[in-house]
Enzyme design. Structure first.
Site, PDB file in Angstrom:
ATOM      1  N   HIS A   1       0.797  -1.226   0.000  1.00 23.31           N
ATOM      2  CA  HIS A   1       0.000   0.000   0.000  1.00 23.31           C
ATOM      3  C   HIS A   1       0.833   1.281   0.000  1.00 23.31           C
ATOM      4  CE1 HIS A   1       1.089  -0.022   4.219  1.00 23.31           C
ATOM      5  NE2 HIS A   1       0.697   1.231   4.280  1.00 23.31           N
TER       6      HIS A   1
HETATM    7  C1  UD1 Z   1      -2.251   5.541   5.758  1.00 26.93           C
HETATM    8  C2  UD1 Z   1      -0.953   6.026   6.409  1.00 26.93           C
HETATM    9  C3  UD1 Z   1       0.102   4.937   6.297  1.00 26.93           C
HETATM   10  C4  UD1 Z   1      -0.405   3.635   6.846  1.00 26.93           C
HETATM   11  C5  UD1 Z   1      -1.693   3.262   6.114  1.00 26.93           C
HETATM   12  C6  UD1 Z   1      -2.261   1.963   6.609  1.00 26.93           C
HETATM   13  C7  UD1 Z   1      -0.573   8.446   6.285  1.00 26.93           C
HETATM   14  C8  UD1 Z   1       0.281   9.501   5.681  1.00 26.93           C
HETATM   15  N1  UD1 Z   1      -0.435   7.212   5.762  1.00 26.93           N
HETATM   16  O1  UD1 Z   1      -1.991   5.364   4.380  1.00 26.93           O
HETATM   17  O2  UD1 Z   1       1.239   5.323   7.051  1.00 26.93           O
HETATM   18  O3  UD1 Z   1       0.573   2.635   6.670  1.00 26.93           O
HETATM   19  O4  UD1 Z   1      -2.637   4.320   6.344  1.00 26.93           O
HETATM   20  O5  UD1 Z   1      -3.343   1.561   5.827  1.00 26.93           O
HETATM   21  O6  UD1 Z   1      -1.315   8.739   7.185  1.00 26.93           O
HETATM   22  N2  UD1 Z   1      -9.317   4.898   1.704  1.00 26.93           N
HETATM   23  C9  UD1 Z   1     -10.532   4.309   1.566  1.00 26.93           C
HETATM   24  N3  UD1 Z   1     -11.107   3.773   2.696  1.00 26.93           N
HETATM   25  C10 UD1 Z   1     -10.504   3.818   3.901  1.00 26.93           C
HETATM   26  C11 UD1 Z   1      -9.250   4.397   4.025  1.00 26.93           C
HETATM   27  C12 UD1 Z   1      -8.667   4.958   2.905  1.00 26.93           C
HETATM   28  O7  UD1 Z   1     -11.103   4.238   0.493  1.00 26.93           O
HETATM   29  O8  UD1 Z   1     -11.082   3.341   4.904  1.00 26.93           O
HETATM   30  C13 UD1 Z   1      -8.722   5.545   0.537  1.00 26.93           C
HETATM   31  C14 UD1 Z   1      -8.585   7.051   0.765  1.00 26.93           C
HETATM   32  O9  UD1 Z   1      -9.727   7.734   0.421  1.00 26.93           O
HETATM   33  C15 UD1 Z   1      -7.405   7.398  -0.110  1.00 26.93           C
HETATM   34  C16 UD1 Z   1      -6.545   6.139  -0.021  1.00 26.93           C
HETATM   35  O10 UD1 Z   1      -7.373   5.071   0.384  1.00 26.93           O
HETATM   36  O11 UD1 Z   1      -7.780   7.588  -1.431  1.00 26.93           O
HETATM   37  C17 UD1 Z   1      -5.399   6.345   0.918  1.00 26.93           C
HETATM   38  O12 UD1 Z   1      -5.859   6.619   2.246  1.00 26.93           O
HETATM   39  P1  UD1 Z   1      -4.978   7.512   3.273  1.00 26.93           P
HETATM   40  O13 UD1 Z   1      -5.591   7.468   4.634  1.00 26.93           O
HETATM   41  O14 UD1 Z   1      -4.721   8.838   2.662  1.00 26.93           O
HETATM   42  O15 UD1 Z   1      -3.592   6.817   3.288  1.00 26.93           O
HETATM   43  P2  UD1 Z   1      -3.179   5.283   3.331  1.00 26.93           P
HETATM   44  O16 UD1 Z   1      -2.558   4.934   2.026  1.00 26.93           O
HETATM   45  O17 UD1 Z   1      -4.278   4.422   3.834  1.00 26.93           O
END
Ligand code: UD1
Length: 355
Positions: free
Chosen positions: A201
């Site tokens: 991820h």
């Molecule tokens: C975040 C953390 C990362 C951690 C990871 C675990 C930061 C900078 N990064 O990354 O350190 O290892 O979480 O998973 O905080 N999304 C969904 N549903 C959800 C959660 C996220 O669809 O429940 C989508 C978001 O809308 C976004 C993408 O996934 O488009 C990334 O989500 P985001 O929370 O920005 O960062 P992660 O890649 O999950």
């Protein structure tokens, strides 16, 4: 003493579960979920499985760029702090929620404890690295999982009196949940079958085709040449890319939705090898004695490589193929702080200072 404990993303939930389970009697603790992760299978299932109490506040701050998420969390968290007036805010890990809440607390002259302080990948392209350094810079308690983290903080000039080596709260949860599982197995799994487990991820790995393609190719090759199933629960971030034109040509690769903690643990502990770019899984596999190939050029958890089962393989196809062979031969040993008592040590230190 009044505490506000913060969690926002999937890897935070395992850490706060351990802290909440061992919280001293009489400590008044409110739980804030920032809502950075919000899908049921990225959030709610962890609360259910790990028996985490219902958050006292949910900030519903998920979605958007780092700036959007951090801005939403800070604006909403300030209101919680104004209402609660805690003596201490406890933040865990290195995600955007960690930094945002530490910063709000500090602006309001509330002390901050950072659980998992001092870890450094020395790679500023990782948003987590920036979050770690900034959170440490404003924290009043720096609780470290390993000696390298202590050394990093000392080298950066942090006051040694604020730093404590306590161990890993995530491993507290791992050992506790594992001891309750007995012989449970995963639904999709034929008994005794060898298999691999994979997660991916990191933005640097999954956000563009050039980096993701060789990684997917390496997994295809391992699955074909070893004729071994690969269970791959796909993170929402990665799923957006896989929906495009990625060729998973080997039928041994089984794509799954994000899994609950217990299903993941059941799969990790019996897998022949885990392939991942996660930070946490490097320690979790080391604690379980399961070989781990880390698909990254760096790690903020060097102890898992030095003493555990982790092999840092890089992100090229060749690196991953070699790393896999090497990991299968590697023997880890028991690691300091993987004893299930990190959370107890944290509360003891907080109480000694403040209660
Ligand atoms: C975040 C953390 C990362 C951690 C990871 C675990 C930061 C900078 N990064 O990354 O350190 O290892 O979480 O998973 O905080 N999304 C969904 N549903 C959800 C959660 C996220 O669809 O429940 C989508 C978001 O809308 C976004 C993408 O996934 O488009 C990334 O989500 P985001 O929370 O920005 O960062 P992660 O890649 O999950």
């Amino acid at each position: 003493m009044k505490i506000v404990l913060v969690a926002g993303t999937r890897p935070n939930f395992m850490k706060i579960a351990a802290l909440l389970r061992s919280i001293p009697k009489g400590m008044d603790c409110s739980l804030v979920h920032t809502g950075q992760h919000y899908d049921k299978n990225m959030s709610e299932v962890f609360f259910d499985e790990l028996s985490i109490k219902k958050p006292d506040y949910n900030l519903y701050a998920g979605g958007g760029s780092h700036g959007t998420i951090i801005g939403k969390i800070m604006t909403r968290f300030e209101k919680v702090l104004a209402k609660e007036s805690p003596d201490l805010v406890v933040v865990v890990g290195d995600v955007d929620s960690t930094l945002a809440c530490a910063l709000s607390a500090k602006h309001m002259q509330i002390e901050v404890a950072h659980v998992e302080a001092g870890l450094r990948s020395f790679d500023d392209k990782m948003p987590e690295e920036v979050n770690r350094r900034l959170t440490d810079a404003i924290s009043d308690y720096l609780f470290c999982t390993e000696q390298a983290a202590v050394s990093n903080l000392i080298r950066e000039g942090h006051d040694p009196d604020l730093i404590s080596l306590v161990g890993d709260t995530m491993i507290d949860t791992l050992l506790y949940q594992n001891s309750k599982l007995n012989g449970a197995t995963f639904d999709h799994l034929a008994a005794k079958e060898d298999y691999l487990f994979m997660t991916l991820h990191r933005p640097s790995n999954v956000d563009n085709v050039e980096t993701l393609q060789p990684i997917v190719e390496a997994i295809n090759i391992i699955a074909r040449d070893k004729d071994i199933p690969v269970f791959w629960p796909v993170h929402p971030r990665t799923s957006k890319m896989l929906d495009q034109d990625f060729v998973i040509w080997n039928q041994n690769i089984i794509l799954l939705p994000p899994l609950s903690y217990i299903d993941s643990l059941i799969l990790w502990r019996s897998s022949k090898c885990v392939l991942t770019d996660s930070g946490s899984l490097q320690n979790e596999t080391s604690a379980l004695g399961v070989p781990c190939v880390t698909i990254r050029d760096n790690t903020e958890r060097p102890q898992s490589v030095k003493e555990g089962t982790n092999v840092l393989a890089g992100v090229t196809k060749e690196g991953i193929l070699q790393g896999y062979e090497y990991a299968l031969e590697k023997k880890g040993r028991r690691i300091f702080g993987h004893d299930g008592k990190a959370s107890e040590r944290i509360w003891e230190l907080i109480c000694r200072e403040a209660c």
